[in-house]
Motif scaffolding. Structure first.
Motif, PDB file in Angstrom:
ATOM      1  N   PRO A 178       0.426  -1.180  -0.551  1.00 53.25           N
ATOM      2  CA  PRO A 178      -0.279  -0.030   0.168  1.00 53.25           C
ATOM      3  C   PRO A 178       0.898   1.364  -0.008  1.00 53.25           C
ATOM      4  CG  PRO A 178      -0.085  -1.390   2.264  1.00 53.25           C
ATOM      5  CD  PRO A 178       0.496  -1.940   1.300  1.00 53.25           C
ATOM      6  N   ILE A 179       0.752   2.539  -1.056  1.00 52.96           N
ATOM      7  CA  ILE A 179       1.157   3.617  -0.466  1.00 52.96           C
ATOM      8  C   ILE A 179       0.271   5.029  -0.522  1.00 52.96           C
ATOM      9  CG2 ILE A 179       2.468   4.776  -2.228  1.00 52.96           C
ATOM     10  CD1 ILE A 179       2.789   3.239  -4.135  1.00 52.96           C
ATOM     11  N   GLN A 180       0.096   5.045   0.829  1.00 51.51           N
ATOM     12  CA  GLN A 180      -0.265   6.911   1.081  1.00 51.51           C
ATOM     13  C   GLN A 180      -0.122   7.315   0.099  1.00 51.51           C
ATOM     14  OE1 GLN A 180      -0.250   7.669   5.453  1.00 51.51           O
ATOM     15  NE2 GLN A 180      -2.577   8.618   5.116  1.00 51.51           N
ATOM     16  N   THR A 181      -0.866   8.222  -0.239  1.00 50.75           N
ATOM     17  CA  THR A 181      -1.143   9.641  -1.138  1.00 50.75           C
ATOM     18  C   THR A 181      -1.665  10.741  -0.087  1.00 50.75           C
ATOM     19  OG1 THR A 181      -2.102   9.379  -2.529  1.00 50.75           O
ATOM     20  CG2 THR A 181       0.367   8.941  -3.111  1.00 50.75           C
ATOM     21  N   TRP A 182      -1.658  12.207  -0.350  1.00 48.45           N
ATOM     22  CA  TRP A 182      -2.437  13.598   0.243  1.00 48.45           C
ATOM     23  C   TRP A 182      -2.435  13.905  -1.213  1.00 48.45           C
ATOM     24  CZ3 TRP A 182      -4.759  13.421   4.919  1.00 48.45           C
ATOM     25  CH2 TRP A 182      -3.828  11.908   5.653  1.00 48.45           C
ATOM     26  N   GLU A 183      -4.749  14.127  -0.781  1.00 44.33           N
ATOM     27  CA  GLU A 183      -5.074  14.820  -2.561  1.00 44.33           C
ATOM     28  C   GLU A 183      -5.989  15.940  -1.961  1.00 44.33           C
ATOM     29  OE1 GLU A 183      -7.261  12.762  -5.374  1.00 44.33           O
ATOM     30  OE2 GLU A 183      -5.171  11.337  -5.497  1.00 44.33           O
ATOM     31  N   ARG A 184      -5.368  16.808  -2.245  1.00 46.18           N
ATOM     32  CA  ARG A 184      -5.950  18.220  -2.203  1.00 46.18           C
ATOM     33  C   ARG A 184      -7.587  17.872  -2.137  1.00 46.18           C
ATOM     34  NH1 ARG A 184      -6.182  23.471  -4.933  1.00 46.18           N
ATOM     35  NH2 ARG A 184      -3.995  24.050  -4.106  1.00 46.18           N
ATOM     36  N   PHE A 185      -8.628  18.678  -1.232  1.00 42.51           N
ATOM     37  CA  PHE A 185     -10.299  18.075  -0.414  1.00 42.51           C
ATOM     38  C   PHE A 185     -10.748  19.658  -0.496  1.00 42.51           C
ATOM     39  CE2 PHE A 185     -14.229  18.410   2.030  1.00 42.51           C
ATOM     40  CZ  PHE A 185     -14.511  16.867   1.408  1.00 42.51           C
ATOM     41  N   CYS A 186     -10.433  20.804  -0.557  1.00 43.42           N
ATOM     42  CA  CYS A 186     -10.367  21.649  -0.481  1.00 43.42           C
ATOM     43  C   CYS A 186      -9.741  22.877  -0.406  1.00 43.42           C
ATOM     44  CB  CYS A 186     -11.935  22.344   0.101  1.00 43.42           C
ATOM     45  SG  CYS A 186     -12.491  22.189   2.222  1.00 43.42           S
ATOM     46  N   GLN A 187      -9.952  23.804  -0.588  1.00 45.60           N
ATOM     47  CA  GLN A 187      -9.176  25.287  -0.021  1.00 45.60           C
ATOM     48  C   GLN A 187     -10.818  26.134   1.133  1.00 45.60           C
ATOM     49  OE1 GLN A 187      -6.555  26.998  -2.761  1.00 45.60           O
ATOM     50  NE2 GLN A 187      -5.193  26.526  -1.565  1.00 45.60           N
ATOM     51  N   ALA A 188      -9.904  26.773   1.905  1.00 43.07           N
ATOM     52  CA  ALA A 188     -10.499  27.504   2.766  1.00 43.07           C
ATOM     53  C   ALA A 188      -9.691  29.196   3.271  1.00 43.07           C
ATOM     54  CB  ALA A 188     -11.411  27.283   3.742  1.00 43.07           C
ATOM     55  N   TRP A 189     -10.706  29.849   4.068  1.00 45.34           N
ATOM     56  CA  TRP A 189     -10.307  30.866   4.807  1.00 45.34           C
ATOM     57  C   TRP A 189     -10.362  30.684   6.010  1.00 45.34           C
ATOM     58  CZ3 TRP A 189      -6.579  34.344   3.739  1.00 45.34           C
ATOM     59  CH2 TRP A 189      -6.265  35.196   1.710  1.00 45.34           C
ATOM     60  N   VAL A 190      -9.374  30.370   6.830  1.00 41.90           N
ATOM     61  CA  VAL A 190      -9.474  30.629   8.569  1.00 41.90           C
ATOM     62  C   VAL A 190      -8.937  31.320   9.330  1.00 41.90           C
ATOM     63  CG1 VAL A 190     -10.123  27.556   8.346  1.00 41.90           C
ATOM     64  CG2 VAL A 190      -7.525  28.497   8.829  1.00 41.90           C
ATOM     65  N   SER A 191     -10.027  31.324  10.427  1.00 39.75           N
ATOM     66  CA  SER A 191      -8.984  31.682  11.437  1.00 39.75           C
ATOM     67  C   SER A 191      -8.349  31.172  12.709  1.00 39.75           C
ATOM     68  CB  SER A 191      -9.917  33.297  12.504  1.00 39.75           C
ATOM     69  OG  SER A 191     -11.044  32.201  13.286  1.00 39.75           O
ATOM     70  N   VAL A 192      -7.271  31.447  13.344  1.00 39.42           N
ATOM     71  CA  VAL A 192      -6.293  30.666  13.536  1.00 39.42           C
ATOM     72  C   VAL A 192      -6.797  30.824  14.915  1.00 39.42           C
ATOM     73  CG1 VAL A 192      -4.052  29.386  14.086  1.00 39.42           C
ATOM     74  CG2 VAL A 192      -5.218  29.612  11.852  1.00 39.42           C
ATOM     75  N   ASP A 193      -6.023  29.701  16.319  1.00 41.94           N
ATOM     76  CA  ASP A 193      -6.074  29.960  18.014  1.00 41.94           C
ATOM     77  C   ASP A 193      -5.320  28.919  17.811  1.00 41.94           C
ATOM     78  OD1 ASP A 193      -6.597  30.807  20.171  1.00 41.94           O
ATOM     79  OD2 ASP A 193      -8.364  29.994  20.625  1.00 41.94           O
ATOM     80  N   VAL A 194      -4.374  29.272  18.572  1.00 39.17           N
ATOM     81  CA  VAL A 194      -3.479  28.062  19.394  1.00 39.17           C
ATOM     82  C   VAL A 194      -3.723  28.164  20.561  1.00 39.17           C
ATOM     83  CG1 VAL A 194      -1.052  27.563  19.623  1.00 39.17           C
ATOM     84  CG2 VAL A 194      -1.565  28.720  18.138  1.00 39.17           C
ATOM     85  N   ARG A 195      -4.467  27.084  20.730  1.00 38.87           N
ATOM     86  CA  ARG A 195      -4.752  26.762  21.918  1.00 38.87           C
ATOM     87  C   ARG A 195      -3.755  25.914  23.303  1.00 38.87           C
ATOM     88  NH1 ARG A 195      -9.779  28.384  23.607  1.00 38.87           N
ATOM     89  NH2 ARG A 195     -10.279  27.943  21.369  1.00 38.87           N
TER      90      ARG A 195
END
Length: 115
Positions: A28-45
């Protein structure tokens, strides 16, 4: 209530894991594909270091908040790629906000040994 202008100031890419097989070894070979893009706010907890089995690890927990229409099909197990240089965050929890489904909170973990 949608995010106020200027609050969602970070562009992220959500990726989904896909698995294929090596044609020769059938491994098995795991790869990552784009699902979507979005604008977000980021809060480091929180962030920190811990020791486990004699090794030192670090991790950071971040909460990303974005528009429900852009993030409604995101699920735990996907990942977030953001910033330059790229940082990868594992999505652990997806929580719709209680304000008539206008926002989604993604609770993400990043770092070595993220659990």
């Amino acid at each position: 209530m949608p995010l106020a202008a200027g609050r969602a100031s970070t562009l992220i890419e959500i990726q989904v894991s896909t698995e294929t097989r090596d044609p020769i070894s059938n491994e098995p070979i795991q790869t990552w594909e784009r699902f979507c893009q979005a604008w977000v706010s980021v809060d480091v907890r929180r962030g920190g270091e811990y020791f486990e089995t004699g090794s030192r690890y670090s991790q950071t927990i971040q909460v990303l908040k974005g528009d429900w229409m852009e993030l409604k099909d995101v699920t735990p197990g996907m990942r977030v790629v953001m910033g330059i240089p790229e940082r990868v965050l594992d999505i652990k929890t997806v929580l719709p906000e209680n304000d008539l489904r206008t926002q989604v909170r993604l609770e993400c973990v990043a770092g070595e040994g993220a659990r």
